[in-house]
Motif scaffolding. Sequence first.
Motif, mmCIF file in Angstrom:
data_model
loop_
_atom_site.group_PDB
_atom_site.id
_atom_site.type_symbol
_atom_site.label_atom_id
_atom_site.label_comp_id
_atom_site.label_asym_id
_atom_site.label_seq_id
_atom_site.Cartn_x
_atom_site.Cartn_y
_atom_site.Cartn_z
ATOM 1 N N VAL A 74 -3.648 20.146 -5.840
ATOM 2 C CA VAL A 74 -4.098 18.878 -6.431
ATOM 3 C C VAL A 74 -2.926 18.176 -7.111
ATOM 4 O O VAL A 74 -2.741 16.960 -6.970
ATOM 5 C CB VAL A 74 -5.253 19.120 -7.424
ATOM 6 C CG1 VAL A 74 -5.630 17.844 -8.143
ATOM 7 C CG2 VAL A 74 -6.443 19.723 -6.704
ATOM 8 N N ILE A 75 -2.126 18.942 -7.827
ATOM 9 C CA ILE A 75 -0.946 18.349 -8.469
ATOM 10 C C ILE A 75 0.009 17.800 -7.404
ATOM 11 O O ILE A 75 0.565 16.711 -7.552
ATOM 12 C CB ILE A 75 -0.238 19.389 -9.369
ATOM 13 C CG1 ILE A 75 -1.138 19.742 -10.557
ATOM 14 C CG2 ILE A 75 1.113 18.867 -9.841
ATOM 15 C CD1 ILE A 75 -0.642 20.908 -11.379
ATOM 16 N N GLY A 76 0.169 18.525 -6.287
ATOM 17 C CA GLY A 76 1.020 18.056 -5.192
ATOM 18 C C GLY A 76 0.501 16.757 -4.591
ATOM 19 O O GLY A 76 1.279 15.847 -4.283
ATOM 20 N N ALA A 77 -0.815 16.638 -4.437
ATOM 21 C CA ALA A 77 -1.397 15.404 -3.905
ATOM 22 C C ALA A 77 -1.179 14.244 -4.871
ATOM 23 O O ALA A 77 -0.881 13.125 -4.445
ATOM 24 C CB ALA A 77 -2.883 15.599 -3.630
ATOM 25 N N ALA A 78 -1.296 14.503 -6.169
ATOM 26 C CA ALA A 78 -1.069 13.452 -7.164
ATOM 27 C C ALA A 78 0.393 13.008 -7.141
ATOM 28 O O ALA A 78 0.688 11.807 -7.202
ATOM 29 C CB ALA A 78 -1.453 13.944 -8.559
ATOM 30 N N ILE A 79 1.292 13.964 -7.030
ATOM 31 C CA ILE A 79 2.719 13.623 -6.944
ATOM 32 C C ILE A 79 2.995 12.841 -5.667
ATOM 33 O O ILE A 79 3.757 11.863 -5.671
ATOM 34 C CB ILE A 79 3.580 14.895 -7.033
ATOM 35 C CG1 ILE A 79 3.492 15.480 -8.446
ATOM 36 C CG2 ILE A 79 5.027 14.618 -6.650
ATOM 37 C CD1 ILE A 79 4.107 16.838 -8.600
ATOM 38 N N ASN A 80 2.363 13.260 -4.569
ATOM 39 C CA ASN A 80 2.507 12.556 -3.304
ATOM 40 C C ASN A 80 2.063 11.097 -3.459
ATOM 41 O O ASN A 80 2.744 10.171 -3.011
ATOM 42 C CB ASN A 80 1.675 13.254 -2.228
ATOM 43 C CG ASN A 80 1.969 12.755 -0.842
ATOM 44 O OD1 ASN A 80 2.844 11.937 -0.629
ATOM 45 N ND2 ASN A 80 1.225 13.258 0.120
ATOM 46 N N PHE A 81 0.938 10.872 -4.130
ATOM 47 C CA PHE A 81 0.449 9.512 -4.348
ATOM 48 C C PHE A 81 1.436 8.700 -5.179
ATOM 49 O O PHE A 81 1.733 7.538 -4.857
ATOM 50 C CB PHE A 81 -0.912 9.550 -5.050
ATOM 51 C CG PHE A 81 -1.378 8.198 -5.497
ATOM 52 C CD1 PHE A 81 -1.912 7.303 -4.585
ATOM 53 C CD2 PHE A 81 -1.268 7.819 -6.821
ATOM 54 C CE1 PHE A 81 -2.327 6.049 -4.990
ATOM 55 C CE2 PHE A 81 -1.686 6.573 -7.238
ATOM 56 C CZ PHE A 81 -2.212 5.681 -6.315
ATOM 57 N N ILE A 82 1.946 9.275 -6.255
ATOM 58 C CA ILE A 82 2.894 8.563 -7.127
ATOM 59 C C ILE A 82 4.162 8.207 -6.363
ATOM 60 O O ILE A 82 4.693 7.103 -6.491
ATOM 61 C CB ILE A 82 3.197 9.387 -8.393
ATOM 62 C CG1 ILE A 82 1.949 9.445 -9.265
ATOM 63 C CG2 ILE A 82 4.368 8.801 -9.164
ATOM 64 C CD1 ILE A 82 2.031 10.405 -10.432
ATOM 65 N N ILE A 83 4.639 9.132 -5.535
ATOM 66 C CA ILE A 83 5.849 8.861 -4.749
ATOM 67 C C ILE A 83 5.587 7.738 -3.752
ATOM 68 O O ILE A 83 6.414 6.819 -3.608
ATOM 69 C CB ILE A 83 6.338 10.144 -4.042
ATOM 70 C CG1 ILE A 83 6.845 11.136 -5.080
ATOM 71 C CG2 ILE A 83 7.420 9.830 -3.025
ATOM 72 C CD1 ILE A 83 7.098 12.519 -4.528
ATOM 73 N N ILE A 84 4.458 7.786 -3.066
ATOM 74 C CA ILE A 84 4.129 6.723 -2.101
ATOM 75 C C ILE A 84 4.032 5.384 -2.819
ATOM 76 O O ILE A 84 4.583 4.375 -2.356
ATOM 77 C CB ILE A 84 2.819 7.047 -1.359
ATOM 78 C CG1 ILE A 84 3.026 8.220 -0.419
ATOM 79 C CG2 ILE A 84 2.314 5.827 -0.579
ATOM 80 C CD1 ILE A 84 1.747 8.739 0.210
ATOM 81 N N ALA A 85 3.341 5.348 -3.952
ATOM 82 C CA ALA A 85 3.195 4.094 -4.696
ATOM 83 C C ALA A 85 4.557 3.569 -5.153
ATOM 84 O O ALA A 85 4.833 2.365 -5.066
ATOM 85 C CB ALA A 85 2.272 4.297 -5.899
ATOM 86 N N ALA A 86 5.435 4.458 -5.630
ATOM 87 C CA ALA A 86 6.760 4.034 -6.083
ATOM 88 C C ALA A 86 7.597 3.496 -4.922
ATOM 89 O O ALA A 86 8.257 2.464 -5.046
ATOM 90 C CB ALA A 86 7.485 5.197 -6.764
ATOM 91 N N VAL A 87 7.561 4.193 -3.783
ATOM 92 C CA VAL A 87 8.339 3.743 -2.631
ATOM 93 C C VAL A 87 7.812 2.402 -2.129
ATOM 94 O O VAL A 87 8.595 1.495 -1.834
ATOM 95 C CB VAL A 87 8.324 4.811 -1.510
ATOM 96 C CG1 VAL A 87 8.905 4.273 -0.218
ATOM 97 C CG2 VAL A 87 9.093 6.046 -1.957
ATOM 98 N N VAL A 88 6.496 2.241 -2.049
ATOM 99 C CA VAL A 88 5.922 0.968 -1.600
ATOM 100 C C VAL A 88 6.320 -0.147 -2.561
ATOM 101 O O VAL A 88 6.735 -1.231 -2.144
ATOM 102 C CB VAL A 88 4.391 1.066 -1.469
ATOM 103 C CG1 VAL A 88 3.753 -0.307 -1.329
ATOM 104 C CG2 VAL A 88 4.020 1.941 -0.290
ATOM 105 N N TYR A 89 6.235 0.117 -3.862
ATOM 106 C CA TYR A 89 6.568 -0.920 -4.836
ATOM 107 C C TYR A 89 8.051 -1.288 -4.783
ATOM 108 O O TYR A 89 8.410 -2.455 -4.654
ATOM 109 C CB TYR A 89 6.186 -0.482 -6.252
ATOM 110 C CG TYR A 89 6.553 -1.521 -7.281
ATOM 111 C CD1 TYR A 89 5.796 -2.673 -7.414
ATOM 112 C CD2 TYR A 89 7.675 -1.375 -8.084
ATOM 113 C CE1 TYR A 89 6.131 -3.655 -8.332
ATOM 114 C CE2 TYR A 89 8.024 -2.345 -9.005
ATOM 115 C CZ TYR A 89 7.255 -3.485 -9.127
ATOM 116 O OH TYR A 89 7.604 -4.444 -10.029
ATOM 117 N N PHE A 90 8.927 -0.274 -4.879
ATOM 118 C CA PHE A 90 10.354 -0.553 -4.978
ATOM 119 C C PHE A 90 10.988 -0.955 -3.649
ATOM 120 O O PHE A 90 11.972 -1.684 -3.632
ATOM 121 C CB PHE A 90 11.098 0.637 -5.585
ATOM 122 C CG PHE A 90 10.801 0.818 -7.045
ATOM 123 C CD1 PHE A 90 11.249 -0.097 -7.982
ATOM 124 C CD2 PHE A 90 10.053 1.892 -7.486
ATOM 125 C CE1 PHE A 90 10.964 0.062 -9.329
ATOM 126 C CE2 PHE A 90 9.774 2.064 -8.827
ATOM 127 C CZ PHE A 90 10.230 1.145 -9.753
#
Length: 167
Positions: A74-90
Motif C-alpha cells: 500500500v505504501i508502494g502504491a501511494a509512493i507510485n501515485f505521488i511520483i506519477i503526479a509529480a512527473v505529470v505536473y513538472f
Amino acid sequence: MKGFKEFILRGNVIDLAVAVVIGAAFTAIVTALVTNIFNPLIGALFNASMLDKALIVSIPTVSGGQADLKFGAVIGAAINFIIIAAVVYFCLVLPMNGFLKRAFARQKVEEGTPQEVPPTDVEILSEIRDLLRAQNSSLNTTGGSHAAEVAPPTPTGTTGVPGMPSA
C-alpha cells in the motif's frame, strides 16, 4: 452509420485516444522507475528487497491459516501515485502553463490593444447622472429651462385640447 462516423471523427475522441495511448506508454516508464529504483531504495530502509515484501503483518484466520496484510504494498502504491503526479505536473503541466502564458502574452502584444475590462452598471449609471447634472446646471446658468416649455395645467372643466369642448 452517419452518426457513428461523426462520432469517430469528432476531435475529442481523437484527443482522448491519443491521451490513452500516451498514458499507457508513460505508465510503463513510471512503473519501471518505481519498481527498479524507488521500491528497492525504500525497501532497503525496511530490510526487504521490495516494498511489497516489507511491513507484512500476518493475522490468524477462522479456518486456522494465516492472512497477510501487506502494508508495504500500500505504501508502494501511494509512493507510485505521488511520483506519477509529480512527473505529470513538472514534466507536462508546468511547462504547458509557461508555454500558454508566453503565447497569450505574445498574442496581446501582437494585437496592440490591451484587454479592457468593461464598465459596470454602477459606473455607467454614475456617468449618466453626472452628465445630467452638468446638463441641468448649464441650462440653469444660461437662463433656459425645460420647465418653461411644459404646458401649464388646464383649468378645471376643460380638456386642455384646443377646439375640443369639455365633457
